[in-house]
Design a protein around this motif. Structure first.
Motif, PDB file in Angstrom:
ATOM      1  N   LEU A 184      22.140  96.454  28.996  1.00 40.42           N
ATOM      2  CA  LEU A 184      22.565  95.224  29.662  1.00 40.42           C
ATOM      3  C   LEU A 184      23.980  95.372  30.199  1.00 40.42           C
ATOM      4  CD1 LEU A 184      22.232  92.187  30.335  1.00 40.42           C
ATOM      5  CD2 LEU A 184      23.142  91.715  28.052  1.00 40.42           C
ATOM      6  N   ALA A 185      24.882  95.898  29.383  1.00 42.67           N
ATOM      7  CA  ALA A 185      26.278  96.052  29.802  1.00 42.67           C
ATOM      8  C   ALA A 185      26.376  96.960  31.022  1.00 42.67           C
ATOM      9  CB  ALA A 185      27.110  96.610  28.653  1.00 42.67           C
ATOM     10  N   GLY A 186      25.669  98.073  30.981  1.00 40.58           N
ATOM     11  CA  GLY A 186      25.697  99.000  32.104  1.00 40.58           C
ATOM     12  C   GLY A 186      25.157  98.391  33.377  1.00 40.58           C
ATOM     13  N   SER A 187      24.048  97.663  33.271  1.00 39.13           N
ATOM     14  CA  SER A 187      23.439  97.073  34.470  1.00 39.13           C
ATOM     15  C   SER A 187      24.327  95.982  35.065  1.00 39.13           C
ATOM     16  CB  SER A 187      22.052  96.504  34.140  1.00 39.13           C
ATOM     17  OG  SER A 187      22.141  95.433  33.213  1.00 39.13           O
ATOM     18  N   LEU A 188      24.990  95.193  34.217  1.00 45.10           N
ATOM     19  CA  LEU A 188      25.883  94.148  34.727  1.00 45.10           C
ATOM     20  C   LEU A 188      27.102  94.749  35.421  1.00 45.10           C
ATOM     21  CD1 LEU A 188      25.799  91.553  31.791  1.00 45.10           C
ATOM     22  CD2 LEU A 188      24.835  91.281  34.081  1.00 45.10           C
ATOM     23  N   ALA A 231      28.015  94.417  39.425  1.00 47.86           N
ATOM     24  CA  ALA A 231      29.318  93.896  39.856  1.00 47.86           C
ATOM     25  C   ALA A 231      30.160  94.968  40.529  1.00 47.86           C
ATOM     26  CB  ALA A 231      30.069  93.323  38.651  1.00 47.86           C
ATOM     27  N   GLN A 232      29.588  96.166  40.671  1.00 52.09           N
ATOM     28  CA  GLN A 232      30.273  97.304  41.303  1.00 52.09           C
ATOM     29  C   GLN A 232      31.589  97.649  40.583  1.00 52.09           C
ATOM     30  OE1 GLN A 232      30.542  96.171  45.498  1.00 52.09           O
ATOM     31  NE2 GLN A 232      28.525  97.038  45.903  1.00 52.09           N
ATOM     32  N   VAL A 233      31.509  97.617  39.250  1.00 48.21           N
ATOM     33  CA  VAL A 233      32.654  98.013  38.424  1.00 48.21           C
ATOM     34  C   VAL A 233      32.412  99.440  37.947  1.00 48.21           C
ATOM     35  CG1 VAL A 233      33.961  97.578  36.300  1.00 48.21           C
ATOM     36  CG2 VAL A 233      33.066  95.650  37.653  1.00 48.21           C
ATOM     37  N   PRO A 234      33.199 100.410  38.378  1.00 50.31           N
ATOM     38  CA  PRO A 234      33.009 101.790  37.906  1.00 50.31           C
ATOM     39  C   PRO A 234      33.261 101.869  36.395  1.00 50.31           C
ATOM     40  CG  PRO A 234      34.485 101.696  39.821  1.00 50.31           C
ATOM     41  CD  PRO A 234      34.315 100.297  39.339  1.00 50.31           C
ATOM     42  N   TRP A 235      32.436 102.642  35.701  1.00 46.49           N
ATOM     43  CA  TRP A 235      32.600 102.775  34.258  1.00 46.49           C
ATOM     44  C   TRP A 235      32.102 104.140  33.809  1.00 46.49           C
ATOM     45  CZ3 TRP A 235      28.188 103.284  31.083  1.00 46.49           C
ATOM     46  CH2 TRP A 235      26.964 103.044  31.706  1.00 46.49           C
ATOM     47  N   LEU A 294      35.594  91.266  34.620  1.00 48.17           N
ATOM     48  CA  LEU A 294      34.296  91.851  34.289  1.00 48.17           C
ATOM     49  C   LEU A 294      33.209  90.777  34.334  1.00 48.17           C
ATOM     50  CD1 LEU A 294      35.347  94.131  31.283  1.00 48.17           C
ATOM     51  CD2 LEU A 294      35.175  94.713  33.712  1.00 48.17           C
ATOM     52  N   PRO A 295      31.971  91.171  34.608  1.00 46.90           N
ATOM     53  CA  PRO A 295      30.888  90.180  34.682  1.00 46.90           C
ATOM     54  C   PRO A 295      30.666  89.493  33.340  1.00 46.90           C
ATOM     55  CG  PRO A 295      30.004  92.414  34.671  1.00 46.90           C
ATOM     56  CD  PRO A 295      31.486  92.543  34.848  1.00 46.90           C
ATOM     57  N   GLU A 296      30.349  88.218  33.402  1.00 42.30           N
ATOM     58  CA  GLU A 296      30.135  87.447  32.176  1.00 42.30           C
ATOM     59  C   GLU A 296      28.859  87.915  31.475  1.00 42.30           C
ATOM     60  OE1 GLU A 296      29.770  82.817  30.622  1.00 42.30           O
ATOM     61  OE2 GLU A 296      30.077  83.271  32.749  1.00 42.30           O
ATOM     62  N   LEU A 297      28.952  88.092  30.183  1.00 37.29           N
ATOM     63  CA  LEU A 297      27.790  88.478  29.388  1.00 37.29           C
ATOM     64  C   LEU A 297      27.029  87.226  28.955  1.00 37.29           C
ATOM     65  CD1 LEU A 297      29.630  91.157  27.260  1.00 37.29           C
ATOM     66  CD2 LEU A 297      27.647  91.644  28.699  1.00 37.29           C
ATOM     67  N   PRO A 298      25.706  87.245  29.016  1.00 33.97           N
ATOM     68  CA  PRO A 298      24.933  86.055  28.650  1.00 33.97           C
ATOM     69  C   PRO A 298      24.856  85.882  27.134  1.00 33.97           C
ATOM     70  CG  PRO A 298      23.449  87.868  29.129  1.00 33.97           C
ATOM     71  CD  PRO A 298      24.851  88.380  29.416  1.00 33.97           C
ATOM     72  N   VAL A 309      36.562  99.782  25.827  1.00 33.90           N
ATOM     73  CA  VAL A 309      36.012  98.430  25.754  1.00 33.90           C
ATOM     74  C   VAL A 309      34.569  98.508  25.266  1.00 33.90           C
ATOM     75  CG1 VAL A 309      35.436  96.378  27.121  1.00 33.90           C
ATOM     76  CG2 VAL A 309      37.484  97.701  27.646  1.00 33.90           C
ATOM     77  N   ALA A 310      34.123  97.473  24.551  1.00 35.70           N
ATOM     78  CA  ALA A 310      32.732  97.414  24.109  1.00 35.70           C
ATOM     79  C   ALA A 310      32.196  95.998  24.277  1.00 35.70           C
ATOM     80  CB  ALA A 310      32.603  97.851  22.658  1.00 35.70           C
ATOM     81  N   ALA A 311      30.909  95.895  24.611  1.00 36.95           N
ATOM     82  CA  ALA A 311      30.233  94.602  24.695  1.00 36.95           C
ATOM     83  C   ALA A 311      29.659  94.297  23.319  1.00 36.95           C
ATOM     84  CB  ALA A 311      29.118  94.657  25.746  1.00 36.95           C
ATOM     85  N   LEU A 312      30.274  93.352  22.620  1.00 37.15           N
ATOM     86  CA  LEU A 312      29.869  93.031  21.253  1.00 37.15           C
ATOM     87  C   LEU A 312      30.035  91.537  20.996  1.00 37.15           C
ATOM     88  CD1 LEU A 312      31.623  95.930  19.279  1.00 37.15           C
ATOM     89  CD2 LEU A 312      29.163  95.689  19.657  1.00 37.15           C
TER      90      LEU A 312
END
Length: 275
Positions: free
Chosen positions: A184-188, A192-196, A239-243, A218-221
């Motif tokens: 999910l984090a990678g796809s968002l 949003a065209q954020v290089p990672w 960064l894109p908002e996480l649901p 950074v981590a999505a947690l």
């Protein structure tokens, strides 16, 4: 007595009713009968909070001892000990896990509980192969079964003082595949065209949280998964908002002792996530 203990442990008439699979009105009535019998007010409640009275705090340990003696007496005449195997997603089993296990044990001390931690996808496969009786997992794409326990907000977390170099891709700490939150984090970020780029892959959420606090990236947690002091930098970096991600209970235990223990676990987990 059980109603009083559940209210005291969960801090809520609603959560106590969920744990005992009854209504809030029934829980209130049970407590009133107990208070009338003891001629003492055990729970102080207002529209804003629920807490033990001084007499309630004194009586709580006596109540627990009485129920434990009751359970031991029944167990002495039980021909076999029941067992339940529960899988919990690593993204779900946070620091509250010891307290959640204690809730199950308090519900039925004679129930043998085996808990396995893993990724949601792996645990669901084990559940489908009937290797696990119950799993508590994040929503798995392509599945619509399971009972909703809670919805939990995630954020983009980093260590205090961590700075992102604008000319470099966003350094990301993730769990190993298969991990739904990782995907999910990678796809968002891609949308949003954020290089990672991945800078750390952990075998568990504790390892990912450690990498974050070590300043690797950074981590999505979920906030409750991280040590005190971690900061959500999502809005600062744009960064894109996480649901909010659903947490689901899948089980074949529909009645009896194992079902009662799982109901207590689910109610305690709701309280932990919403705290």
């Amino acid at each position: 007595m059980k109603a009083f203990i559940r209210i005291a442990e969960l801090g809520s008439f609603t959560r106590a009713a969920e744990a005992m699979q009854t209504t809030q009105a029934a829980i209130s009535l049970k407590l009133k009968r107990l208070e009338d019998r003891l001629d003492s007010r055990l729970i102080e409640r207002t529209p804003r909070y629920v807490e033990l009275s001084a007499r309630g705090a004194t009586f709580l340990e006596h109540a627990r001892e009485l129920l434990a003696a009751h359970d031991r007496a029944l167990a002495a005449f039980s021909s076999s000990r029941q067992r339940i195997t529960v899988g919990i997603s690593d993204h779900v089993a946070g620091p509250e896990l010891p307290a959640l296990i204690a809730r199950m044990n308090a519900q039925d001390p004679e129930l043998l509980v085996e808990i396995r931690i893993g990724s949601s996808g792996d645990l669901l496969q084990s559940f489908d192969r009937r290797e696990l009786d119950t799993v508590i997992v994040r929503l798995n794409v392509g599945r619509s079964d399971g009972e909703l326990i809670a919805e939990e907000k995630l954020g983009w977390f980093a260590a205090p003082g961590w700075q992102h170099r604008a000319d470099e891709p966003l350094p990301l700490a993730t769990l190993a595949e298969p991990c739904g939150v990782r995907a999910l984090a990678g796809s968002l970020l891609d949308a949003a065209q954020v290089p990672w780029r991945e800078v750390f892959v952990g075998g568990g959420v504790a390892a990912v949280a450690a990498a974050v606090m070590a300043g690797l990236g950074v981590a999505a947690l979920a906030p409750r998964m991280l040590p005190f002091g971690a900061i959500d930098i999502g809005s600062k970096l744009g960064l894109p908002e996480l649901p909010r991600l659903p947490v689901l209970l899948h089980t074949r235990s529909k009645d009896g002792r194992t079902h009662d223990a799982l109901a207590a676990l689910a109610a305690a987990f709701r309280s932990a996530v919403r705290a």
